[in-house]
Design an enzyme around this catalytic site. Structure first.
Site, short mmCIF file in Angstrom:
data_model
loop_
_atom_site.label_atom_id
_atom_site.label_comp_id
_atom_site.label_asym_id
_atom_site.label_seq_id
_atom_site.Cartn_x
_atom_site.Cartn_y
_atom_site.Cartn_z
N PRO A 209 0.82 -1.20 0.00
CA PRO A 209 0.00 0.00 0.00
C PRO A 209 0.86 1.26 0.00
O PRO A 209 2.05 1.18 0.34
CB PRO A 209 -0.79 -0.10 1.31
CG PRO A 209 -0.55 -1.46 1.86
CD PRO A 209 0.68 -1.99 1.22
N GLY A 211 2.76 4.53 1.06
CA GLY A 211 3.30 5.04 2.32
C GLY A 211 3.89 4.00 3.23
O GLY A 211 4.15 4.29 4.40
N LYS A 214 8.25 1.82 0.47
CA LYS A 214 8.85 1.14 -0.67
C LYS A 214 9.99 1.96 -1.27
O LYS A 214 11.09 1.46 -1.50
CB LYS A 214 7.78 0.86 -1.74
CG LYS A 214 6.69 -0.06 -1.25
CD LYS A 214 5.68 -0.38 -2.33
CE LYS A 214 4.87 0.84 -2.75
NZ LYS A 214 4.05 1.38 -1.65
N GLU A 431 -23.28 9.87 19.48
CA GLU A 431 -21.99 9.25 19.83
C GLU A 431 -22.13 8.29 21.00
O GLU A 431 -21.55 7.20 20.99
CB GLU A 431 -20.95 10.33 20.16
CG GLU A 431 -20.57 11.23 18.99
CD GLU A 431 -20.14 10.46 17.75
OE1 GLU A 431 -19.65 9.33 17.87
OE2 GLU A 431 -20.33 11.00 16.64
P1 ADP Z 1 5.91 4.40 -0.58
O1 ADP Z 1 6.97 4.58 -1.60
O2 ADP Z 1 5.72 2.99 -0.14
O3 ADP Z 1 4.59 5.01 -0.95
P2 ADP Z 1 7.67 6.00 0.95
O4 ADP Z 1 8.87 5.15 0.93
O5 ADP Z 1 7.67 7.16 0.04
O6 ADP Z 1 6.36 5.15 0.74
O7 ADP Z 1 7.44 6.47 2.45
C1 ADP Z 1 7.06 7.77 2.76
C2 ADP Z 1 7.65 8.18 4.10
O8 ADP Z 1 7.05 7.45 5.17
C3 ADP Z 1 9.11 7.88 4.22
O9 ADP Z 1 9.88 8.92 3.72
C4 ADP Z 1 9.30 7.69 5.72
O10 ADP Z 1 9.49 8.93 6.34
C5 ADP Z 1 7.98 7.14 6.17
N1 ADP Z 1 8.04 5.68 6.29
C6 ADP Z 1 7.28 4.80 5.62
N2 ADP Z 1 7.55 3.54 5.98
C7 ADP Z 1 8.54 3.61 6.90
C8 ADP Z 1 9.26 2.63 7.67
N3 ADP Z 1 9.02 1.33 7.55
N4 ADP Z 1 10.20 3.08 8.51
C9 ADP Z 1 10.45 4.39 8.65
N5 ADP Z 1 9.81 5.35 7.98
C10 ADP Z 1 8.85 4.98 7.12
ZN ZN Z 2 -22.00 7.93 13.87
#
Ligand code: ADP
Ligand code: ZN
Ligand code: MG
Length: 627
Positions: A209, A211, A214, A431
């Site tokens: 997914p 964030g 990757k 709520e």
């Molecule tokens: P993707 O390419 O999977 O969409 P990113 O590698 O661009 O995600 O991640 C975005 C940011 O989220 C990274 O720059 C980092 O700051 C944070 N992040 C995401 N996963 C991790 C992880 N496993 N450990 C540390 N930071 C992470």
């Molecule tokens: Zn509700």
């Protein structure tokens, strides 16, 4: 080359414009041709003017006499006269001397025609050419490609010093790191693998997914291996000009071949790697060409050379099968959403960058952020730091973290939003309705917090539930209880006020989604049993589903879904009716305090239970019920 044509066109237009500008400049800057006017007169007229003393100065040539009159016409121009020199009149010089006429230069000196041509045409054109090519170069640099020299891709070369990332920066994701470790080792010493005859995969595909880190992982691999890192985003291949994509791929691999051992990273590969289809018209030729080129290049690579191709995507299901077959991206590395331990580790990694109070309970924060990606967790830490600064404090506190979770999940607080007392009352009952139903159900997650402070996301309040433990599987009962909890809000409105509001829209959406999934995908309906009626596309993204059944079945699915929700609603209504007194009491407290914790809530609902059990609750898997 046929791509070149596209490029020559603007150049030609540019030169035409330059030519026009030069012509205009010539007319404006070199107007002396028009500053003189020449009048031709007959010899006798000349003599007459001489007699009348109208001649100021003269210039005598072999064949003609030029002269200026004593009185110029006042049109701003200098007029001079010319007349044919009559050679028979030998005494003319004497007569001119007698008449006291000045001998002088009358005809303005002309530039040599060659120099004039040079100055008025060639020099400006050279200047324009220089200016033009300078601007063109800058422009194409800004556009990201050196468009004048074809096939030069702008794959950015990162070397270790620039990525600056190592595996230590990536928290959690241990399986992915293990798989990539192998590649790092291979890049360090390809010979070791060659000696034994082992073939390492040419490419690895990171799927997961958005964030989840990757891109970060790929950079970390380059950082660890200390090899050049060519990175390019899939979308960069499909831009600007036809034929560029394929040329870029070719060039990227050529550069990589020269720099081996190295890593080539193609981010968001789905942009070019989309499945090719033979749907007649509307095929994207450009993309297909690029993909074909990529496949060819990957085949042409000698794996022993030490070039490793990494790619990332969050839509693996749309990738062309040809990309995934052995010899290409044959290794698939899942990068999933972090579990409890992973979330805690990620929080700790990012908390290193901010000043925190010493007693932060990261486990608690990790528990409350079930389902959050690494990027969201990084964001939570940042929001917490911002909140601390806003508050004028020097370090981030536990309270900041908790507030930041809500900010990231539900949006910012709208403290000064105007909500009428009547609406506030409705929201309070709504709520508490959710919370009460959840508390009375066996399989629903415990309530962590209830609030009626509006959020920028549009929610007027929400009930936050945090599960006891990390849940990977959901039982039928748990799902039903979840739907029942969603129904609790609307049921409370109906029970107390006898009227319903729009505030339940999000609940309805969530409840319907769950009920539908039960019937069509989870095999949890009595009517259909274990029958897949929908296929999910994009498991990592929105989770859109496509029906794969007849229209009649679709109609029956709707009936089934309706029945599930109706049953749940009835159950919620029953619970609330049975606990009407508590509902009134709790709603009153919430209206007053605006936010109450799960412990405060339970203290009222079940005062004879020991509150300490709630303090120590091992909870995880957050879910919140908005509206
Ligand atoms: P993707 O390419 O999977 O969409 P990113 O590698 O661009 O995600 O991640 C975005 C940011 O989220 C990274 O720059 C980092 O700051 C944070 N992040 C995401 N996963 C991790 C992880 N496993 N450990 C540390 N930071 C992470
Ligand atoms: Zn509700
Ligand atoms: Mg990315």
């Amino acid at each position: 080359m046929h791509e070149k044509k596209d490029f020559k066109k603007p150049l030609i237009i540019y030169y035409i414009i330059a030519l026009i500008v030069v012509m205009l400049l010539n007319a404006l800057l070199f107007p002396q041709i028009q500053r003189y006017s020449v009048k031709e007169v007959s010899y006798s007229e000349f003599l007459k003017m001489l007699e009348e003393g109208q001649i100021k100065s003269v210039q005598i040539d072999e064949t003609q006499i030029a002269f200026t009159p004593t009185q110029q016409l006042d049109d701003g121009k200098t007029t001079y006269f010319v007349t044919n020199r009559v050679t028979a009149d030998e005494k003319i010089v004497d007569r001119l001397i007698d008449a006291n006429v000045e001998f002088a230069q009358v005809v303005p000196e002309e530039m040599s025609p060659f120099i004039e041509f040079l100055l008025s045409w060639v020099v400006p054109l050279i200047i324009f050419y220089a200016l033009g090519s300078f601007m063109f170069k800058r422009m194409s640099k800004q556009l990201g490609g050196n468009s004048m020299t074809f096939g030069k891709s702008n794959a950015k070369i990162y070397v270790e010093a620039q990525t600056g990332k190592t595996f230590a920066d990536v928290a959690g994701e241990d399986e992915a790191k293990d798989a990539l470790e192998e590649i790092v080792d291979f890049l360090h010493d390809p010979q070791k693998y060659r000696d034994i005859g082992a073939q390492l995969p040419k490419g690895a595909l990171l799927v997961g997914p958005p964030g989840t880190g990757k891109t970060l992982l790929a950079k970390a691999v380059a950082g660890e291996a200390k090899v050049p890192f060519f990175s390019i985003s899939g979308s960069e291949f499909v831009e600007m000009f036809v034929g560029m994509g394929a040329a870029r791929v070719r060039d990227l691999f050529k550069q990589a071949g020269e720099k081996a051992p190295c890593i080539v990273f193609i981010d968001e590969i789905d942009a070019i790697g989309k499945r090719r289809d033979n749907a007649g018209m509307g095929g994207n030729d450009e993309r297909e060409q690029t993909l074909n080129q990529l496949l060819t290049e990957m085949d042409g690579f000698d794996a022993g050379k030490g070039v490793v191709i990494l790619a990332a995507t969050n839509r693996p299901e749309i990738l062309d099968k040809a990309l995934l077959r052995p010899g290409r991206f044959d290794r698939r590395i899942p990068v999933e959403l972090p579990d409890l331990a992973g979330r805690e580790a990620i929080l700790r990694v990012h908390a290193k960058d901010v000043k925190t109070e010493p007693n932060i309970d990261y486990t608690q924060v990790a528990r409350a952020t079930s389902g959050c990606s690494g990027a969201e967790l990084a964001n939570i830490i940042n929001e917490a730091a911002i909140a601390a600064v806003k508050d004028g404090r020097k370090a981030v506190s536990q309270r900041d973290m908790e507030e930041a979770i809500e900010t990231v999940i539900a949006g910012y607080q709208r403290k000064n939003a105007v909500v009428s007392p009547r609406d506030k009352l409705t929201v309070s009952y709504h709520e508490i309705g959710h919370a009460l139903v959840a508390a009375k159900l066996e399989n629903a997650a415990p309530v962590q917090k209830i609030t009626i402070i509006p959020r920028t996301s549009g929610a007027l309040g929400y009930t936050m539930q945090v599960d006891d433990e990390e849940r990977l599987l959901m039982s039928r009962e748990q799902i039903l209880d979840k739907i029942t909890t969603y129904c609790g809000g609307r049921a409370a409105e109906q029970l107390i006020f006898g009227r319903i509001t729009s505030g339940a829209s999000n609940d309805i959406e969530q409840a319907t989604k769950l009920a539908r999934a039960m019937v069509t995908r989870l095999g949890m309906s009595d009517t259909f049993g274990m029958m897949a009626l929908e296929t999910q596309s994009g498991q990592y993204l929105s989770g859109d589903a496509n029906l794969v059944c007849s229209d009649q079945t679709a109609a029956r699915i709707d009936v089934e879904v309706k029945q599930i929700i109706a049953n749940c609603y009835e159950k919620a209504m029953q619970i609330l009716t049975d606990n009407k007194e508590k509902l009134h009491e709790l709603a009153k407290i919430l209206l007053e305090k605006e936010t109450i914790t799960g412990i405060e809530f339970m203290a009222v609902l079940a005062p004879n239970q020991l509150p300490s059990t709630f303090e120590e609750q091992k909870s995880d898997e957050a879910g919140e019920t908005n509206d």
